[in-house]
Enzyme design. Structure first.
Site, short mmCIF file in Angstrom:
data_model
loop_
_atom_site.label_atom_id
_atom_site.label_comp_id
_atom_site.label_asym_id
_atom_site.label_seq_id
_atom_site.Cartn_x
_atom_site.Cartn_y
_atom_site.Cartn_z
N CYS A 227 0.91 -1.19 0.06
CA CYS A 227 -0.06 0.10 -0.03
C CYS A 227 0.81 1.11 0.17
CB CYS A 227 -0.99 -0.06 1.32
SG CYS A 227 -1.97 -1.40 0.95
N HIS B 67 -2.39 7.77 6.58
CA HIS B 67 -2.65 6.64 5.70
C HIS B 67 -4.09 6.05 6.15
CE1 HIS B 67 -1.89 3.00 3.71
NE2 HIS B 67 -1.94 2.10 4.56
N HIS C 79 -9.68 2.48 0.45
CA HIS C 79 -8.37 2.18 0.57
C HIS C 79 -7.98 1.62 -0.93
CE1 HIS C 79 -4.18 1.34 1.19
NE2 HIS C 79 -4.44 0.68 2.03
#
Lengths: 263, 396
Positions: B163, B291, B325
């Site tokens: 990620c 994040h 996400h």
């Protein structure tokens, strides 16, 4: 840009570690085909030895050898990892699960499926909190990784463990992407010369010219493994000679490495 | 100190919409892009951030072999916001061999392979034409299709660090330019919905059944999204309003494959290294785009890291309740959102979050507010303990 090769690790078919492989690559001993070692590197903790995938174990086998041959600590080395195909066994297992009725993906397989899993296990094993970058460029992933490692070492002034690793896919993906043999190589490179540097490499991208031939002492079948495209460079390291190695890179340029032996 | 790079163009296709203006419109109106999971026949109770209309965007012509959901998303993204025209200008200025391509992705076109496994022959073979491995599944395919679509011939690679992938592209691009490998770089990230990530995150118990609620007391997981985003990075004389990459910081947790270091050690290192490189102090950062995935462990670890680096003064928020996400596209998508925030002087609130977790110490903003911004940090952390923080802003 230029980098210095401090040490090497290798794990391939009939190429079981740098010490054993060096005379083979130098042409002074014959290559004997044998399956790539599936030993589990002892630098991994017991838990990681259990959890890690085959690709992580193979990559770390090579990296562990390079680390132990050098005089740098694992936690002062950044990581660049290159692979074309990642871990084919994991891809296969997950795709089969997803095609089945239950679609149960194993949590361990899922975290092992991330491309940077070998680099993740490596940082856990060495305690390195430095940067770690995983790159892919299909068949030229080794060349792309070498560019990443060299630019990192040059700009960030840190040593880099550069690991290239590819394994065959199981059936049926191997019919669509045929790769023979498992192969990994690791190069510990530094931005400046050290006492025991094996070679200095000057690296540039240049217009196409004739690529360096694959070492004649090795079986042709190994050429299908993208990580094994490093072997012309490793053969030169084994012979400790000055030469220019040209690796295929893109449709518009090649990677040219001017290699000078260390003292 | 690094030479600041100028962002001379950017383009996005994400669950908030196609292009910068629809993305900004959704951002300022606090409109999110999540919906109950309706991806193919994935029977998982969760919410997803899906990009509309990809099914009607097949790739045709010279690049038809690359046709798959991920590459469709890439080309739809490239067509937004005058990006192709900006790259054409740069191509004329520097030459196609002087412009690099670095794209982050985690699953590329694996969806094609997943579907092919459902159609295996009785002996287990894949039908020969069902998988174009190089053009779809291999992680390089998205970089290849972007480079060819844009007519570029410079250095090229895909970066896949889970990620953080499309935050890491900025660090590598900066290095490529520092050593003179190229004069400009197209950086980006593209990740698209597939079964592997939906079922994989579900197997780890990390998917929320409702829209994700980062930093909420009752947060219970993430919402997966998909996106494509691109920026063109060049070195040029400062112009009024220019957006710059001022710094990047990279680190590894060296802790665990799929859970973050509990004290956020690696995350804090990435932030500190970004500040060092930009020669900035924590007080110089006006907003941190977290994040902020919405899993209990991630948000807590990141909070420790933020507290250690910034204390409780700097406004922070997560935009993942808006886009989901987007995994390998999260870094670039949030860099683009940061760019919009800088342009408009806007701090987006953390959507869906109603009761802040009292355990968290950093200053998480729930409601959006207008406020002039000079510099923004964007965090991206991934599996394998791979962390990258970016600083974007106006040059001081």
């Amino acid at each position: 840009m230029q980098i210095f090769v401090a040490s090497v690790g290798i794990a391939g078919p009939g190429l079981d570690g740098w010490t054993a492989s060096r005379p083979i690559l130098a042409g002074t001993a014959a290559h004997r085909m044998a399956p790539t070692s599936r030993s589990i590197p002892d630098i991994l903790s017991a838990a990681e030895r259990r959890r890690s995938s085959q690709s992580a174990r193979l990559a770390i086998t090579a990296a562990q050898e390079a680390l132990r041959a050098g005089d740098l600590r694992g936690d002062e080395i950044a990581t660049v990892f290159a692979s074309s195909d990642g871990d084919g066994d994991i891809t296969q297992e997950i795709c089969e699960s997803l095609a089945g009725p239950a679609r149960d993906v194993s949590p361990t397989s899922f975290h092992n499926s991330v491309y940077n899993a070998p680099a993740g296990y490596w940082s856990i094993a060495t305690g390195s909190r430095l940067a770690s970058t995983s790159v892919c460029a299909y068949d030229v992933s080794f060349a792309a990784g070498l560019i990443e490692a060299a630019t990192y070492a040059t700009v960030e002034h840190q040593p880099v463990m550069f690991i290239a690793c590819d394994l065959p896919f199981p059936f049926p993906l191997n019919t669509i992407r045929p790769v023979e043999h498992s192969f990994a190589a690791a190069l510990l490179v530094t931005p400046t010369a050290r006492n025991a540097s094996l070679m200095r490499w000057k690296i540039s991208l240049e217009p196409h010219r004739a690529a360096t031939a694959f070492p004649a002492c090795l079986p042709e079948s190994l050429r299908s493994n993208p990580a094994a495209r490093c072997l012309p460079l490793l053969a030169l390291l084994a012979r400790n000679q000055r030469a220019t190695i040209v690796l295929e890179y893109s449709d518009s340029s090649d990677l040219v490495v001017l290699c000078e032996p260390g003292t | 100190m690094m030479t600041a790079l100028t962002v001379t163009a950017m383009a996005t296709a994400n669950p908030l919409g196609y292009g910068l203006s629809s993305t900004w419109d959704a951002l300022r109106k606090d409109r999110h892009g999540l919906r109950p999971n309706d991806f193919e026949d994935a029977a998982i109770k969760t919410w997803i951030g899906r990009v509309e209309g990809l099914e009607a965007e097949p790739i045709t012509g010279a690049l038809a072999d690359f046709d798959c959901r991920n590459n469709r998303l890439a080309l739809v993204g490239l067509r937004q916001d005058g990006f192709e025209q900006a790259v054409a200008l740069a191509r004329g200025k520097y030459g196609p061999d002087r412009i690099g391509v670095l794209i982050g992705t985690t699953t590329s076109g694996i969806l094609e392979t997943e579907l092919a496994y459902r159609r295996r022959t009785p002996s287990g073979e894949l039908l020969p034409l069902t998988v174009r491995y190089r053009q779809t599944q291999n992680l390089f395919s998205v970089s290849e299709v972007v480079r060819r679509h844009l007519g570029l011939q410079g250095p090229v690679a895909s970066i896949s660090t889970a990620c953080s992938s499309s935050a890491k592209v900025f660090a590598s691009a900066s290095r490529w330019m520092a050593v003179g490998l190229c004069d400009a770089v197209v950086v980006g990230g593209v990740d698209s919905l597939c079964f592997m990530t939906l079922y994989g995150f579900a197997s780890l118990g990390l998917l929320s059944e409702s829209p994700c609620r980062p930093c909420d007391r009752d947060r219970n997981g993430l919402s997966i999204g998909e996106a494509a985003g691109f920026m063109l990075l060049e070195r040029r004389d400062d112009r009024e309003g220019d957006l710059h990459l001022l710094g990047y910081g990279e680190s590894s947790d060296a802790h665990h494959m799929s859970t973050p270091h509990p004290e956020g050690m690696g995350a804090a290192l990435a932030m500190e290294r970004a500040l060092d490189r930009a020669e900035m102090k924590p007080i110089d950062i006006d907003y941190v785009n977290l994040h902020g995935t919405g899993t209990p462990a991630n948000d807590l670890a990141e909070d420790h890291a933020i507290w250690k680096t910034f204390g409780g003064r700097t406004p922070c928020s997560s935009t993942k309740g808006r886009t989901g996400h987007t995994l390998g596209a999260a870094g670039i998508t949030e860099a683009i959102l940061a760019g919009l925030c800088l342009r408009h002087g806007f701090i987006p609130g953390t959507l869906h979050t109603t009761r802040l977790d009292p355990q968290l110490q950093s200053r998480v903003t729930l409601a959006s507010e207008y406020r002039p911004l000079r510099s923004v940090m964007s965090n991206s952390f991934g599996f394998g303990g791979n962390n990258c923080s970016l600083i974007l802003g106006k040059r001081t």
